[in-house]
Write an enzyme that holds these catalytic residues in place. Sequence first.
Site, PDB file in Angstrom:
ATOM      1  CG  ASP A   1      -1.659   1.172   1.497  1.00 48.18           C
ATOM      2  OD1 ASP A   1      -2.478   1.464   0.615  1.00 48.18           O
ATOM      3  OD2 ASP A   1      -1.495   1.829   2.535  1.00 48.18           O
TER       4      ASP A   1
HETATM    5  P1  ADP Z   1      -3.384   4.577  -0.287  1.00 46.31           P
HETATM    6  O1  ADP Z   1      -3.798   3.473  -1.171  1.00 46.31           O
HETATM    7  O2  ADP Z   1      -2.327   5.421  -0.907  1.00 46.31           O
HETATM    8  O3  ADP Z   1      -3.031   4.147   1.092  1.00 46.31           O
HETATM    9  P2  ADP Z   1      -6.105   5.222   0.392  1.00 46.31           P
HETATM   10  O4  ADP Z   1      -6.712   4.062  -0.307  1.00 46.31           O
HETATM   11  O5  ADP Z   1      -6.097   5.224   1.859  1.00 46.31           O
HETATM   12  O6  ADP Z   1      -4.642   5.554  -0.156  1.00 46.31           O
HETATM   13  O7  ADP Z   1      -6.855   6.510  -0.115  1.00 46.31           O
HETATM   14  C1  ADP Z   1      -6.947   6.768  -1.490  1.00 46.31           C
HETATM   15  C2  ADP Z   1      -7.234   8.188  -1.772  1.00 46.31           C
HETATM   16  O8  ADP Z   1      -8.529   8.530  -1.298  1.00 46.31           O
HETATM   17  C3  ADP Z   1      -6.304   9.153  -1.116  1.00 46.31           C
HETATM   18  O9  ADP Z   1      -5.162   9.376  -1.902  1.00 46.31           O
HETATM   19  C4  ADP Z   1      -7.156  10.380  -0.995  1.00 46.31           C
HETATM   20  O10 ADP Z   1      -7.112  11.106  -2.186  1.00 46.31           O
HETATM   21  C5  ADP Z   1      -8.546   9.853  -0.813  1.00 46.31           C
HETATM   22  N1  ADP Z   1      -8.948   9.825   0.598  1.00 46.31           N
HETATM   23  C6  ADP Z   1      -9.181   8.744   1.352  1.00 46.31           C
HETATM   24  N2  ADP Z   1      -9.545   9.077   2.592  1.00 46.31           N
HETATM   25  C7  ADP Z   1      -9.528  10.415   2.646  1.00 46.31           C
HETATM   26  C8  ADP Z   1      -9.796  11.389   3.653  1.00 46.31           C
HETATM   27  N3  ADP Z   1     -10.146  11.043   4.901  1.00 46.31           N
HETATM   28  N4  ADP Z   1      -9.678  12.682   3.329  1.00 46.31           N
HETATM   29  C9  ADP Z   1      -9.332  13.043   2.086  1.00 46.31           C
HETATM   30  N5  ADP Z   1      -9.058  12.200   1.101  1.00 46.31           N
HETATM   31  C10 ADP Z   1      -9.159  10.905   1.354  1.00 46.31           C
HETATM   32 MG    MG Z   2      -3.198   3.277   3.199  1.00 50.16          MG
END
Ligand code: ADP
Ligand code: MG
Length: 637
Positions: free
Chosen positions: A336
Site C-alpha cells: 500500500d
Molecule cells: P493509499 O492506497 O495510498 O493508502 P487510500 O486508499 O487510503 O490511499 O486513499 C486513497 C485516496 O482517497 C487518497 O489518496 C485520498 O485522495 C482519498 N482519501 C481517502 N480518505 C480520505 C480522507 N479522509 N480525506 C481526504 N481524502 C481521502
Molecule cells: Mg493506506
Amino acid sequence: MSQETETACTTCAATAGTETHKSRQYKYRMAVLSASMLVLGIALGFLSANIILIYCVFLASMLSAGQFILPRGARGLMKLRLDMHFLMSTASIGAFIIGAPAEGAAVMFLFFISMLLEERAEDQVRHELEQLIQLEPPSATIKMKDSEACIPTSEVMRGDVLIVRPGGKIGLDGVVVYGETSVNQAPITGESIPVTKIIGDKVYAGTINQEGYIEVEVTSKSNETVLSKIVELVADAKNKKAPTEKLIDRFSQKYTPVMVTLTILLGLVTWILGASPVDATYRALTLLVISCPCAFVVSIPVSIVSSIAGSARDGVLVKGGIYIEQVSKTKTVAFDKTGTLTDGELSVKEVCLHNNFSREEVLITAATLEQMSEHPIARALVDVTKNEDMELRETFGFSAIPGLGIEGKIGDATYLVGNRRLLMEQSIMLDEPSKHSCGVGTLVYVAQGNMHLGTIVLADSLRAGAVEAVRELKSMGIRTIMLTGDSETVAKDIAQEVGVDEYMAELLPEEKVAAIEEISTNGSSIMVGDGINDAPALATADVGIAMGAVSSDAALETSDIALMQQDLRNVPGIIKKAKKTMRIVRQNITLSISVKLFIGIFAAFGLVSLWMAIGIGDMGLTFAVIANALRLVRKNT
Ligand code: ADP
Ligand code: MG
C-alpha cells in the site's frame, strides 16, 4: 529510591512453574537410575552372574524409564490408538520375553531419553513465550489522593494513574499525563532506540521507562494490553498448523498400524523361512523400534514454533505456522502507498483557491470534517489547523467513502473532501489546479454542494528503509508492486523513488482486492499495508502483513503477520526466515525418512541389532532433528 519501589513492588511475583520443575527433576533422577541399572546389568552379564539377578537389574532399568511410557502405551492400546508409546512398550516387553533383557531395557531407556529431549525442546520454546509474558510487571504503583499504593497489575483499573519512576517498567497501556521521558519499547517492538514520550503520548505495558518520572493514565486493563494480545496470538499460533505439519499428523496416525502389521508379517516370513521363533521375533521387534515416528513428528512443530517465537522477539508477530509456509513461497509483494511505503506524516504544501474562498475557510472546512476520520490525510489537515490556531466547527452526518474521501455536514450544507474521482462521481465542476499555480502532490479537493472551494496539496515522504526493503526483495527475485488510491502522478513519482517493479493507481479498496486476486494467480502473494483502506486487500492476499500494530488494534487483528515496528526491512527478513524454517522442516523430514528406510531395510535382513535401531534410528535422530530445529530460536537467523 526508584529501586526500592521496584523491589517492594515485585514481591507479589507468581511462583508458577515449580510444579513442572519438580516432576522434571524426578524424571532426570529416573533417567540416571535407569542408565546405572542398564550398565550394572551389562557388567553382571560379563561377569556371568546369576541370570535371575541380571534379569532383575535390567527390569529395574526398564521400569525406571518405563513408568512414564508403559501406562501411555497401554492406554493407547485400549483406545485402539497405536502410538509410539505403544510401539516402544511392545518392543521392550517383547525383548524381555525372547531372552534379550539388555535390549529390552535399552529400548525403554533410550526412548525415554529422546522423550526428555523432546520435552526440553518444547520447554525452550515455551520459555520464549514466558519471557514475553513476564514482560508485564506483576505489580504497579498507583497514585492515590496524597499517597501511592502498590497493587497487583491485574487489579489496576482503567483511569487509574500509574507512577513510573526512572528505570521502572510500565505495567499497563496508557497515556502520559505528567512528565516527560524516553521509553525503551524494544520488549514489544524489537526497536532498541528509545522513543521520547511527552504528555498525551501513548505508552505500552512491558516497555521500560528510561530517565524521566512520568505519570500514566491507564487506558487498558491488564488482559487488554497490546502485550497481552501479543502473548495470546503467539500462544494461539501453533494451533494454526502449516499444511506440511497437518500432513505429517495425518500420516503418523495411519502409519503406526501399518508398521505394526508389517513387523508381524516380517516376523512370520522370517520364521517360515527357517529362523527360530526367537530370532524371528527379535527381527520383528527391531523393525518395530525403527518404525517409531517420534523424531519425525516432533521436529516439525518444534521448527515452526521456534521460528514463531524467534520472530516475536524481533517485533514480528506471525499468527500461525500456516503463514510461514505461505511466506516461504512468496512470488509477489504488494505494498500500500500511504502510511506503508510513505511514512504517512503528510504536510500541507499549498492551498489552491477557487470561487473566491479563502485559504482559512478551505482548511477549516476540510479539517472540520476530517476530525472524524482516521486517515493519515485527516491527521495532517487537523494538525495544520491546530498549529495555525484556527477554530474548527461542528459537523454531523459524517461518512467515510473508502478510497475516495469523506462526506459530512456543517450547518445545513453538505461538504465533500476527497480525491478527484470523488468529485467527478458527483459531477462537480472542477477548477483544475494547473501545475503552475498549484504544486504536485496528493491533492485533496474540497467541495460544498456542487461548488469546488479549493484544493489542498499535501506531500508525503518515503518511509525510512522502504528503498532498501524493495531492493532486497528484488534481489531475492520477488516481484514488487505498489497499490494506491492516490492519483497516477503521485503514484508514478513514489513508485520511481522507491524502486518498485510496478504500480497501480486510483484504486478503490475493492479494486485493491481485485488487484491482489490477479497477482495471486501467479503464485503466493503478500500484501503489506497499514490497515487503513486496505484491510480487505490484507485479508485477500495469501499473507497480509500489517505495519504499526502497536498503535492500531485493527492492524493487529486483521493481519496474518503484524509488524510491531514501522520498519519495512522486516518484510524481506520474514521471507528469509520462513524459507529457512521450511528448509529445516524439509531437511528433517528427508533425514528421518532416509535414515529409517536405510536401517529398516538392513533390519529386515537381520543385520541390525535392537541397540543400533534405538540408538541411531530413534534417539540419535531425535537429537539431530531437534538440534536442527532449535537453530531457529536464535536471534537473527
Ligand atoms: P493509499 O492506497 O495510498 O493508502 P487510500 O486508499 O487510503 O490511499 O486513499 C486513497 C485516496 O482517497 C487518497 O489518496 C485520498 O485522495 C482519498 N482519501 C481517502 N480518505 C480520505 C480522507 N479522509 N480525506 C481526504 N481524502 C481521502
Ligand atoms: Mg493506506
